[in-house]
Each structure stands twice: as structure tokens, then as C-alpha cells.
Design a protein around this motif. Sequence first.
Motif, short mmCIF file in Angstrom:
data_model
loop_
_atom_site.label_atom_id
_atom_site.label_comp_id
_atom_site.label_asym_id
_atom_site.label_seq_id
_atom_site.Cartn_x
_atom_site.Cartn_y
_atom_site.Cartn_z
N MET A 74 0.84 -1.17 0.00
CA MET A 74 0.00 0.00 0.00
C MET A 74 0.89 1.23 0.00
O MET A 74 1.92 1.26 0.62
N ASP A 75 0.45 2.26 -0.69
CA ASP A 75 1.26 3.46 -0.69
C ASP A 75 0.91 4.35 0.51
O ASP A 75 -0.17 4.27 1.07
N GLY A 76 1.87 5.16 0.94
CA GLY A 76 1.73 5.96 2.14
C GLY A 76 0.56 6.92 2.13
O GLY A 76 -0.13 7.10 3.14
N LEU A 77 0.29 7.54 0.99
CA LEU A 77 -0.81 8.50 0.92
C LEU A 77 -2.18 7.82 1.01
O LEU A 77 -3.10 8.35 1.63
N LYS A 78 -2.31 6.63 0.43
CA LYS A 78 -3.55 5.87 0.56
C LYS A 78 -3.75 5.45 2.02
O LYS A 78 -4.85 5.48 2.55
N GLY A 79 -2.66 5.04 2.66
CA GLY A 79 -2.72 4.67 4.07
C GLY A 79 -3.15 5.83 4.95
O GLY A 79 -3.93 5.67 5.89
N LEU A 80 -2.66 7.02 4.63
CA LEU A 80 -3.03 8.23 5.37
C LEU A 80 -4.53 8.46 5.27
O LEU A 80 -5.19 8.74 6.27
N TYR B 39 9.43 4.01 8.06
CA TYR B 39 10.07 5.26 7.69
C TYR B 39 9.97 5.51 6.19
O TYR B 39 9.64 6.60 5.75
N LYS B 40 10.25 4.48 5.41
CA LYS B 40 10.21 4.63 3.95
C LYS B 40 8.90 4.06 3.42
O LYS B 40 8.65 2.87 3.52
N LEU B 41 8.10 4.93 2.83
CA LEU B 41 6.84 4.54 2.23
C LEU B 41 6.82 5.01 0.78
O LEU B 41 7.53 5.94 0.42
N THR B 42 5.97 4.38 -0.02
CA THR B 42 5.80 4.84 -1.40
C THR B 42 5.12 6.20 -1.37
O THR B 42 4.13 6.39 -0.67
N ASN B 43 5.63 7.15 -2.07
CA ASN B 43 5.09 8.51 -2.22
C ASN B 43 5.29 9.45 -1.04
O ASN B 43 4.92 10.61 -1.12
N THR B 44 5.83 8.98 0.08
CA THR B 44 6.04 9.84 1.25
C THR B 44 6.92 9.11 2.25
O THR B 44 7.48 8.07 1.95
N CYS C 120 3.28 11.18 10.01
CA CYS C 120 3.18 11.56 11.42
C CYS C 120 2.86 13.06 11.55
O CYS C 120 1.96 13.45 12.29
N LYS C 121 3.60 13.89 10.84
CA LYS C 121 3.37 15.34 10.90
C LYS C 121 1.96 15.70 10.44
O LYS C 121 1.30 16.54 11.04
N GLU C 122 1.51 15.06 9.38
CA GLU C 122 0.16 15.32 8.86
C GLU C 122 -0.90 14.90 9.88
O GLU C 122 -1.86 15.64 10.14
N LYS D 36 -6.94 16.93 15.12
CA LYS D 36 -7.19 16.92 16.56
C LYS D 36 -7.26 15.52 17.16
O LYS D 36 -6.65 15.25 18.19
N LYS D 37 -7.98 14.60 16.53
CA LYS D 37 -8.15 13.27 17.13
C LYS D 37 -6.87 12.44 17.16
O LYS D 37 -6.78 11.45 17.87
N PHE D 38 -5.84 12.86 16.44
CA PHE D 38 -4.57 12.14 16.42
C PHE D 38 -3.48 12.80 17.25
O PHE D 38 -2.37 12.29 17.34
#
Length: 64
Positions: free
Chosen positions: A1-7, A22-27, A33-35, A40-42
Motif C-alpha cells: 500500500m502506498d503511504g498517501l492511501k494509508g493516510l 520510515y520509507k513509504l511509497t510517495n512519502t 506523522c506530521k500530517e 485533533k483526534k490524532f
Amino acid sequence: MDGLKGLEMIKNVEPDLIILDYKLTNTTGVNICKELRTIKKFKNIPMIIVSSTPIEKEYDRKTY
């Protein structure tokens, strides 16, 4: 799965703990973590970033 889809997927749940690679596809796990910390809920959910490679930049070792 790519990082942005996971987000996008994680925004629909309320986990007790988030573990990121640490290393994800696309991010990176740091960017995810920063995003998530801007939502608020995170804000108080523990997040662990793991890697099989050394972290090269000092700022990547900070607490977010």
C-alpha cells in the motif's frame, strides 16, 4: 500500500497506536506523522516510526 492511501484510510479510524515504516511509497513515515498531528483526534495517539535503514538526518530523530 502506498503511504498517501494509508493516510486517507487511517483518518476513518481511531487507533490506540500507530506504527509507521520510515520509507513509504510517495512519502515517509515522518511526513505521515506530521500530517496526522495536525488533526485533533490524532494529537495524543502514540506513533512509532520504524526503519531497517539508518536515519541520516538529525531532525528525523525528533519527537513530533
